[in-house]
Design an enzyme around this catalytic site. Sequence first.
Site, PDB file in Angstrom:
ATOM      1  N   GLU A   1      -1.098 -11.314   2.024  1.00 15.10           N
ATOM      2  CA  GLU A   1      -0.391  -9.909   3.959  1.00 15.10           C
ATOM      3  C   GLU A   1      -1.254 -11.375   4.886  1.00 15.10           C
ATOM      4  O   GLU A   1      -0.100 -11.430   5.739  1.00 15.10           O
ATOM      5  CB  GLU A   1      -1.347  -8.244   3.423  1.00 15.10           C
TER       6      GLU A   1
ATOM      7  N   GLY B   1      -7.779  -2.971   0.919  1.00 16.80           N
ATOM      8  CA  GLY B   1      -7.968  -1.796  -0.340  1.00 16.80           C
ATOM      9  C   GLY B   1      -7.126  -1.916  -1.355  1.00 16.80           C
ATOM     10  O   GLY B   1      -7.208  -1.468  -2.473  1.00 16.80           O
TER      11      GLY B   1
ATOM     12  N   ALA C   1      -3.258  -0.719   6.896  1.00  8.98           N
ATOM     13  CA  ALA C   1      -4.725  -0.901   7.580  1.00  8.98           C
ATOM     14  C   ALA C   1      -5.679   0.035   6.526  1.00  8.98           C
ATOM     15  O   ALA C   1      -5.710   1.376   5.877  1.00  8.98           O
ATOM     16  CB  ALA C   1      -5.381  -1.270   8.505  1.00  8.98           C
ATOM     17  N   ASP C   2      -6.803  -0.317   5.892  1.00  7.80           N
ATOM     18  CA  ASP C   2      -8.073   0.172   5.622  1.00  7.80           C
ATOM     19  C   ASP C   2      -9.175   0.878   7.260  1.00  7.80           C
ATOM     20  O   ASP C   2      -9.720   2.460   6.655  1.00  7.80           O
ATOM     21  CB  ASP C   2      -8.854  -0.225   4.513  1.00  7.80           C
TER      22      ASP C   2
ATOM     23  N   GLY D   1       1.031  -1.047  -0.154  1.00 10.57           N
ATOM     24  CA  GLY D   1       0.152  -0.049   0.057  1.00 10.57           C
ATOM     25  C   GLY D   1       0.680   1.169   0.119  1.00 10.57           C
ATOM     26  O   GLY D   1       2.080   1.784  -0.041  1.00 10.57           O
ATOM     27  N   SER D   2       0.286   2.029  -0.141  1.00 16.78           N
ATOM     28  CA  SER D   2       1.004   3.689  -0.378  1.00 16.78           C
ATOM     29  C   SER D   2       1.948   3.807   1.300  1.00 16.78           C
ATOM     30  O   SER D   2       3.102   4.334   1.265  1.00 16.78           O
ATOM     31  CB  SER D   2      -0.167   4.353  -0.708  1.00 16.78           C
ATOM     32  N   THR D   3       1.274   2.932   1.901  1.00 15.54           N
ATOM     33  CA  THR D   3       1.893   3.490   3.945  1.00 15.54           C
ATOM     34  C   THR D   3       2.938   2.866   3.785  1.00 15.54           C
ATOM     35  O   THR D   3       3.513   3.060   3.990  1.00 15.54           O
ATOM     36  CB  THR D   3       0.924   3.929   4.871  1.00 15.54           C
TER      37      THR D   3
ATOM     38  N   LYS E   1      -7.763   6.157   9.608  1.00 11.67           N
ATOM     39  CA  LYS E   1      -8.435   4.800   9.507  1.00 11.67           C
ATOM     40  C   LYS E   1      -8.807   3.707  10.977  1.00 11.67           C
ATOM     41  O   LYS E   1      -9.298   3.198  11.240  1.00 11.67           O
ATOM     42  CB  LYS E   1      -7.408   4.063   9.380  1.00 11.67           C
TER      43      LYS E   1
ATOM     44  N   ASP F   1       2.373  -3.413   8.396  1.00 15.62           N
ATOM     45  CA  ASP F   1       1.858  -3.379   7.174  1.00 15.62           C
ATOM     46  C   ASP F   1       0.789  -1.932   8.025  1.00 15.62           C
ATOM     47  O   ASP F   1       0.265  -1.360   9.039  1.00 15.62           O
ATOM     48  CB  ASP F   1       0.924  -4.915   6.654  1.00 15.62           C
TER      49      ASP F   1
HETATM   50  C1  5RP Z   1      -3.449  -3.525   0.463  1.00 15.02           C
HETATM   51  C2  5RP Z   1      -3.728  -3.424   1.967  1.00 15.02           C
HETATM   52  C3  5RP Z   1      -2.970  -1.922   2.073  1.00 15.02           C
HETATM   53  O1  5RP Z   1      -2.640  -1.382   3.522  1.00 15.02           O
HETATM   54  C4  5RP Z   1      -4.587  -0.869   3.185  1.00 15.02           C
HETATM   55  O2  5RP Z   1      -5.255  -0.599   1.203  1.00 15.02           O
HETATM   56  C5  5RP Z   1      -4.260   0.708   2.974  1.00 15.02           C
HETATM   57  O3  5RP Z   1      -2.769   1.038   2.088  1.00 15.02           O
HETATM   58  P1  5RP Z   1      -2.473   2.937   2.167  1.00 15.02           P
HETATM   59  O4  5RP Z   1      -2.095   2.602   2.867  1.00 15.02           O
HETATM   60  O5  5RP Z   1      -2.128   2.615   0.354  1.00 15.02           O
HETATM   61  O6  5RP Z   1      -4.199   3.366   2.317  1.00 15.02           O
HETATM   62  O7  5RP Z   1      -4.604  -3.736   2.888  1.00 15.02           O
HETATM   63  O8  5RP Z   1      -3.537  -4.816   0.255  1.00 15.02           O
END
Ligand code: 5RP
Length: 232
Positions: free
Chosen positions: A108, A101, A88-89, A34-36, A126, A86
């Site tokens: 994961e 997302g 999360a949404d 993800g972007s984070t 979040k 990791d």
């Molecule tokens: C990817 C994920 C991501 O961790 C989640 O969607 C959060 O993403 P972002 O950091 O871009 O908001 O579960 O499958």
Amino acid sequence: MLTQDELKRKVAEAAAQYALTCLQKDSVLGVGTGSTVDCFIDAIAPFRDQFRAAVSSSERSTQRMRQLGIQVVDLNEVDDMPLYVDGADEIDRGMNMIKGGGGALTREKIVASVAQRFVCIVDESKVVDTLGRFPLPVETIPMARRVVAKRLRELGGDPQLREGFITDNGCEILDVAGLRITSPAELEARINDIPGVVSCGLFAISGADLALVSSQEGVRRMDRDGTHIQDI
Ligand code: 5RP
């Protein structure tokens, strides 16, 4: 006022510092998607000589890590993993999460299951009281799309196919809106049980051990009981 991207960078930098306290020269780090997590990869890359390698949860993260000189190894070569980081949404105060997302939920979940500790990195938008505003991703075998969608509707959800998206595992995602998830672990088990479901984006049977949450005031730790919030 920090932007959401700046908040992601701040929490990623805090997570990199935290990770270094858990990793030894021979450790393998689990890395989400993800972007984070992209920001986390950027933040940990300068310290790549302080751990052996990473296991990746997606082609996207693999590519980014390799570009930055982090060795990526296959999960089948790994016996022990001290840490998985990791995003999360959504995350609630019981450390249950909605993830997927970015569509990488199954890998994961697999990589996270090997790690001793799951550290979730999010900005405060979040953190929710009840999961479900973010549509729940469910990875589905393509031939089972219709029957899985029917079962998800019976559970009270409104599943929509993520158009034009195929996961790293060659499967599809149904994004399920309209669920107010008051018993996350129970719902996760019920969805996992539907034939044709590869995995569901609820991480509740095994949630996060620690969350790092960034806000305008700084980065805080949130522990499993949700009440123990500290500045770091
Ligand atoms: C990817 C994920 C991501 O961790 C989640 O969607 C959060 O993403 P972002 O950091 O871009 O908001 O579960 O499958």
